[in-house]
Design an enzyme around this catalytic site. Sequence first.
Site, PDB file in Angstrom:
ATOM      1  N   HIS A  64      72.562  40.353  47.236  1.00  0.00           N
ATOM      2  CA  HIS A  64      73.910  39.860  47.532  1.00  0.00           C
ATOM      3  C   HIS A  64      74.750  40.986  48.135  1.00  0.00           C
ATOM      4  O   HIS A  64      74.795  42.081  47.598  1.00  0.00           O
ATOM      5  CB  HIS A  64      74.586  39.345  46.264  1.00  0.00           C
ATOM      6  CG  HIS A  64      74.184  37.950  45.900  1.00  0.00           C
ATOM      7  ND1 HIS A  64      74.892  37.152  45.041  1.00  0.00           N
ATOM      8  CD2 HIS A  64      73.125  37.198  46.312  1.00  0.00           C
ATOM      9  CE1 HIS A  64      74.300  35.975  44.926  1.00  0.00           C
ATOM     10  NE2 HIS A  64      73.216  35.988  45.677  1.00  0.00           N
TER      11      HIS A  64
ATOM     12  N   TYR B  35      83.947  35.608  40.039  1.00  0.00           N
ATOM     13  CA  TYR B  35      84.601  36.037  38.803  1.00  0.00           C
ATOM     14  C   TYR B  35      86.002  35.458  38.837  1.00  0.00           C
ATOM     15  O   TYR B  35      86.826  35.872  39.666  1.00  0.00           O
ATOM     16  CB  TYR B  35      84.686  37.564  38.736  1.00  0.00           C
ATOM     17  CG  TYR B  35      83.368  38.260  38.474  1.00  0.00           C
ATOM     18  CD1 TYR B  35      82.998  38.638  37.186  1.00  0.00           C
ATOM     19  CD2 TYR B  35      82.491  38.576  39.519  1.00  0.00           C
ATOM     20  CE1 TYR B  35      81.794  39.294  36.939  1.00  0.00           C
ATOM     21  CE2 TYR B  35      81.288  39.229  39.279  1.00  0.00           C
ATOM     22  CZ  TYR B  35      80.946  39.584  37.982  1.00  0.00           C
ATOM     23  OH  TYR B  35      79.764  40.234  37.739  1.00  0.00           O
TER      24      TYR B  35
ATOM     25  N   PRO C  33      80.306  42.143  29.210  1.00  0.00           N
ATOM     26  CA  PRO C  33      79.474  41.812  30.372  1.00  0.00           C
ATOM     27  C   PRO C  33      80.209  41.732  31.720  1.00  0.00           C
ATOM     28  O   PRO C  33      79.555  41.720  32.763  1.00  0.00           O
ATOM     29  CB  PRO C  33      78.875  40.448  30.007  1.00  0.00           C
ATOM     30  CG  PRO C  33      79.764  39.892  28.951  1.00  0.00           C
ATOM     31  CD  PRO C  33      80.359  41.052  28.228  1.00  0.00           C
TER      32      PRO C  33
ATOM     33  N   LYS D 170      77.168  45.575  33.711  1.00  0.00           N
ATOM     34  CA  LYS D 170      76.716  46.966  33.584  1.00  0.00           C
ATOM     35  C   LYS D 170      75.677  47.208  32.482  1.00  0.00           C
ATOM     36  O   LYS D 170      75.013  48.246  32.485  1.00  0.00           O
ATOM     37  CB  LYS D 170      77.922  47.890  33.340  1.00  0.00           C
ATOM     38  CG  LYS D 170      78.818  48.050  34.549  1.00  0.00           C
ATOM     39  CD  LYS D 170      78.160  48.907  35.606  1.00  0.00           C
ATOM     40  CE  LYS D 170      78.799  48.756  36.957  1.00  0.00           C
ATOM     41  NZ  LYS D 170      77.940  48.180  37.987  1.00  0.00           N
TER      42      LYS D 170
ATOM     43  N   TYR E 170      80.952  48.502  41.133  1.00  0.00           N
ATOM     44  CA  TYR E 170      80.110  47.323  40.890  1.00  0.00           C
ATOM     45  C   TYR E 170      78.676  47.563  41.353  1.00  0.00           C
ATOM     46  O   TYR E 170      77.718  47.224  40.649  1.00  0.00           O
ATOM     47  CB  TYR E 170      80.706  46.087  41.580  1.00  0.00           C
ATOM     48  CG  TYR E 170      80.081  44.792  41.109  1.00  0.00           C
ATOM     49  CD1 TYR E 170      80.661  44.048  40.090  1.00  0.00           C
ATOM     50  CD2 TYR E 170      78.879  44.323  41.660  1.00  0.00           C
ATOM     51  CE1 TYR E 170      80.083  42.876  39.628  1.00  0.00           C
ATOM     52  CE2 TYR E 170      78.286  43.156  41.220  1.00  0.00           C
ATOM     53  CZ  TYR E 170      78.893  42.433  40.204  1.00  0.00           C
ATOM     54  OH  TYR E 170      78.307  41.278  39.753  1.00  0.00           O
TER      55      TYR E 170
HETATM   56  P1  FAD Z   1      67.613  45.260  23.850  1.00  0.00           P
HETATM   57  O1  FAD Z   1      67.448  44.339  24.981  1.00  0.00           O
HETATM   58  O2  FAD Z   1      68.524  44.881  22.740  1.00  0.00           O
HETATM   59  O3  FAD Z   1      66.169  45.557  23.279  1.00  0.00           O
HETATM   60  C1  FAD Z   1      65.958  46.210  22.057  1.00  0.00           C
HETATM   61  C2  FAD Z   1      64.617  45.784  21.477  1.00  0.00           C
HETATM   62  O4  FAD Z   1      64.394  46.518  20.263  1.00  0.00           O
HETATM   63  C3  FAD Z   1      64.565  44.311  21.118  1.00  0.00           C
HETATM   64  O5  FAD Z   1      63.439  43.721  21.704  1.00  0.00           O
HETATM   65  C4  FAD Z   1      64.522  44.293  19.599  1.00  0.00           C
HETATM   66  O6  FAD Z   1      63.757  43.219  19.085  1.00  0.00           O
HETATM   67  C5  FAD Z   1      63.888  45.637  19.291  1.00  0.00           C
HETATM   68  N1  FAD Z   1      64.265  46.170  17.971  1.00  0.00           N
HETATM   69  C6  FAD Z   1      65.465  46.152  17.369  1.00  0.00           C
HETATM   70  N2  FAD Z   1      65.426  46.744  16.184  1.00  0.00           N
HETATM   71  C7  FAD Z   1      64.160  47.161  16.008  1.00  0.00           C
HETATM   72  C8  FAD Z   1      63.500  47.839  14.972  1.00  0.00           C
HETATM   73  N3  FAD Z   1      64.137  48.212  13.841  1.00  0.00           N
HETATM   74  N4  FAD Z   1      62.187  48.137  15.111  1.00  0.00           N
HETATM   75  C9  FAD Z   1      61.529  47.761  16.243  1.00  0.00           C
HETATM   76  N5  FAD Z   1      62.108  47.094  17.265  1.00  0.00           N
HETATM   77  C10 FAD Z   1      63.411  46.803  17.146  1.00  0.00           C
HETATM   78  N6  FAD Z   1      74.161  42.554  30.252  1.00  0.00           N
HETATM   79  C11 FAD Z   1      74.550  42.233  31.461  1.00  0.00           C
HETATM   80  O7  FAD Z   1      74.561  43.110  32.343  1.00  0.00           O
HETATM   81  N7  FAD Z   1      74.907  40.914  31.750  1.00  0.00           N
HETATM   82  C12 FAD Z   1      74.872  39.932  30.798  1.00  0.00           C
HETATM   83  O8  FAD Z   1      75.176  38.782  31.075  1.00  0.00           O
HETATM   84  C13 FAD Z   1      74.481  40.259  29.509  1.00  0.00           C
HETATM   85  N8  FAD Z   1      74.456  39.329  28.538  1.00  0.00           N
HETATM   86  C14 FAD Z   1      74.102  39.709  27.278  1.00  0.00           C
HETATM   87  C15 FAD Z   1      74.094  38.766  26.241  1.00  0.00           C
HETATM   88  C16 FAD Z   1      73.757  39.143  24.942  1.00  0.00           C
HETATM   89  C17 FAD Z   1      73.768  38.105  23.827  1.00  0.00           C
HETATM   90  C18 FAD Z   1      73.423  40.488  24.667  1.00  0.00           C
HETATM   91  C19 FAD Z   1      73.063  40.921  23.254  1.00  0.00           C
HETATM   92  C20 FAD Z   1      73.418  41.408  25.700  1.00  0.00           C
HETATM   93  C21 FAD Z   1      73.756  41.043  27.006  1.00  0.00           C
HETATM   94  N9  FAD Z   1      73.760  41.956  28.054  1.00  0.00           N
HETATM   95  C22 FAD Z   1      74.119  41.610  29.281  1.00  0.00           C
HETATM   96  C23 FAD Z   1      73.378  43.327  27.861  1.00  0.00           C
HETATM   97  C24 FAD Z   1      71.936  43.584  28.253  1.00  0.00           C
HETATM   98  O9  FAD Z   1      71.153  42.455  27.955  1.00  0.00           O
HETATM   99  C25 FAD Z   1      71.507  44.792  27.486  1.00  0.00           C
HETATM  100  O10 FAD Z   1      72.289  45.886  27.938  1.00  0.00           O
HETATM  101  C26 FAD Z   1      70.026  45.116  27.631  1.00  0.00           C
HETATM  102  O11 FAD Z   1      69.256  44.124  27.019  1.00  0.00           O
HETATM  103  C27 FAD Z   1      69.741  46.475  26.986  1.00  0.00           C
HETATM  104  O12 FAD Z   1      68.368  46.643  26.858  1.00  0.00           O
HETATM  105  P2  FAD Z   1      67.758  47.487  25.671  1.00  0.00           P
HETATM  106  O13 FAD Z   1      66.296  47.477  25.915  1.00  0.00           O
HETATM  107  O14 FAD Z   1      68.476  48.798  25.579  1.00  0.00           O
HETATM  108  O15 FAD Z   1      68.124  46.691  24.340  1.00  0.00           O
HETATM  109  C1  DHB Z   2      75.584  37.649  35.033  1.00  0.00           C
HETATM  110  C2  DHB Z   2      76.126  38.222  33.919  1.00  0.00           C
HETATM  111  C3  DHB Z   2      77.179  39.095  34.046  1.00  0.00           C
HETATM  112  O1  DHB Z   2      77.713  39.664  32.970  1.00  0.00           O
HETATM  113  C4  DHB Z   2      77.711  39.393  35.282  1.00  0.00           C
HETATM  114  O2  DHB Z   2      78.772  40.229  35.357  1.00  0.00           O
HETATM  115  C5  DHB Z   2      77.166  38.827  36.397  1.00  0.00           C
HETATM  116  C6  DHB Z   2      76.090  37.956  36.265  1.00  0.00           C
HETATM  117  C7  DHB Z   2      74.454  36.705  34.899  1.00  0.00           C
HETATM  118  O3  DHB Z   2      74.038  36.444  33.761  1.00  0.00           O
HETATM  119  O4  DHB Z   2      73.981  36.195  35.910  1.00  0.00           O
END
Ligand code: FAD
Ligand code: DHB
Length: 389
Positions: free
Chosen positions: A72, A200, A292, A296, A384
Site C-alpha cells: 500500500h 483510520y 494498535p 506498531k 507509519y
Molecule cells: P506474542 O504474539 O504474544 O507471542 C508470545 C508467545 O509466547 C505466545 O505464543 C504464547 O503462547 C507464548 N508464551 C507465553 N507465556 C509463555 C510461557 N510461560 N512459556 C512458554 N510460552 C509462553 N499489533 C498490531 O500491529 N496490530 C493489531 O491489530 C494488533 N492486534 C492485537 C490484538 C491482540 C488481542 C493482541 C494481544 C495483540 C495485538 N497486536 C497487534 C500486537 C501484536 O500482535 C504483537 O505485538 C505481536 O504478537 C508480538 O509478538 P510476540 O511474539 O512478541 O508476542
Molecule cells: C490492522 C490493525 C491495526 O492496528 C492497524 O493500525 C492497521 C491494520 C489490521 O488488523 O489489519
Amino acid sequence: MDTQVVIIGGGPSGLLLSQLLNRAGIATVILERSTREHVLSRIRAGILEWGSVELLREAGVGARMDAEGFAHDGTWITDADRMVHIDFKALTGKRVMVYGQTEVTQDLYAAQDAMGATILHGVEDVRILDLDGPQAAVEFTLNGEKRRLTCAYVAGCDGFHGVSRRTIPEEKRREFERVYPFGWLGILSRTPPVNDELIYANSPHGFALASMRNANLVRYYVQVPLRDTVEDWSDERFWTEFRRRIPSSAAAKLITGPSIEKSIAPLRSFVSEPLRWGRLFLVGDAAHIVPPTGAKGLNLAASDVFYLHQALTEALKQNSDKGIDAYSDRALRRIWKAMRFSWQMTTMLHRFDGEDSFAAQMRRATLAHLAESETARRDLAENYVGLPY
Ligand code: FAD
Ligand code: DHB
C-alpha cells in the site's frame, strides 16, 4: 551446553529470532506453551513496515508474502466527512505491506520445520535460572516430565503475560504504563474492502478502522467501552456502528456480511526497562505493548529481533559482547519513538468518555492541520512506514 539459545515463546518474535539464528549457524530450542493451532488462530496485526518486509525476506520467508501480500502506497485519516490522504510513497519514498500476522507465523513455522528446528509445544512451568553464571538454564515440564536445558543465552519472546520479564527482579525493572479507557472490537468478514487503502476514522461516535487481508476478506474495528463484551455486539449492531463512523462516501460503498471472527482487545502503552538481565534478553510484547492505532506492535517485535539476532551472532560467532551490551539501549531508542507515535495516533483519533468540548476541538484541529500541512503529513508518514533500524 544443550543448545546455544533457548527461546521462550513461539509467537512471531520467537520464531523469527530462531529462524535468523539458525540461518547464521546458531542452535536454538523454542519452548511454546500453546499448541501450534492455537498460535495460528490468533487474529492480530495486519500491516508490515518495509523494514519488517525486508527482515522476513532476509530470514528466507518472503516468497508467499511477496506473492500474496498487498503493498500500500498510502492511507486515509478522516474526521467525519473530511478525508486526508497520507501518500507514503510521495512523502517518504516507502510503502507498507498488508499481510496478516497469522500468515507471517505460518510461513515461519513452515521454514523452521524445513530447517529441522526444535520447537516444543505444550511446555509448562518454565523457570529461567543461572542468568549471572557461566551458562544459563531453563527448567520446564513437558508431558508431565520435568526437563532442564542449559544454554549460553535465553531470549524472552513470551508476550506480555509470559515469565521472562518477571524473572528480572522487580526492583531492577522500571515500568511505564498508560491504560486507555476503551478497547477495539474487531471483526473478520468475507466481504470486499470498502476502500483500496486503509481508513483510520475519527467521528463524533468514536474511532473506526477499515483494514483488510485480501480482495475478499476485511478486518474492521470500532472503539468500544471497556465494559463491553463480544456478546453485546451482534453483527448487525457492529455494521450499523461502523457505517456511521466512516465517511459517508465510504459508507455508501460498504458491503456487509456475516462475521467469521469477533474479538475485543483493550488498549495499553507499556514499557519495561532494561531489556537485558545477565544472559536473558526481552523481545517484543514481553517488554512492551503499544495501542494498535498505527500498527506498531508486530513491527516493533521485528526490530527488536533484528538488533538481537545481530548481537547474539556477534557474541556466539565472533566472541564479541559489544552487540549484546548495546542491545537494550539500541532497541529502546526505537521503541520509545514508536510508543510516542502510537499514543499520539490513539489520542488524535479516539473519543475519551467524559472528555470536555476542548478535547474534541483539539482532535479536529490536529486533523485540520494534517489536511493543510505537507510537513505534518510527512511526519505521520515517516513514523507509519517505520523509522530506520
Ligand atoms: P506474542 O504474539 O504474544 O507471542 C508470545 C508467545 O509466547 C505466545 O505464543 C504464547 O503462547 C507464548 N508464551 C507465553 N507465556 C509463555 C510461557 N510461560 N512459556 C512458554 N510460552 C509462553 N499489533 C498490531 O500491529 N496490530 C493489531 O491489530 C494488533 N492486534 C492485537 C490484538 C491482540 C488481542 C493482541 C494481544 C495483540 C495485538 N497486536 C497487534 C500486537 C501484536 O500482535 C504483537 O505485538 C505481536 O504478537 C508480538 O509478538 P510476540 O511474539 O512478541 O508476542
Ligand atoms: C490492522 C490493525 C491495526 O492496528 C492497524 O493500525 C492497521 C491494520 C489490521 O488488523 O489489519
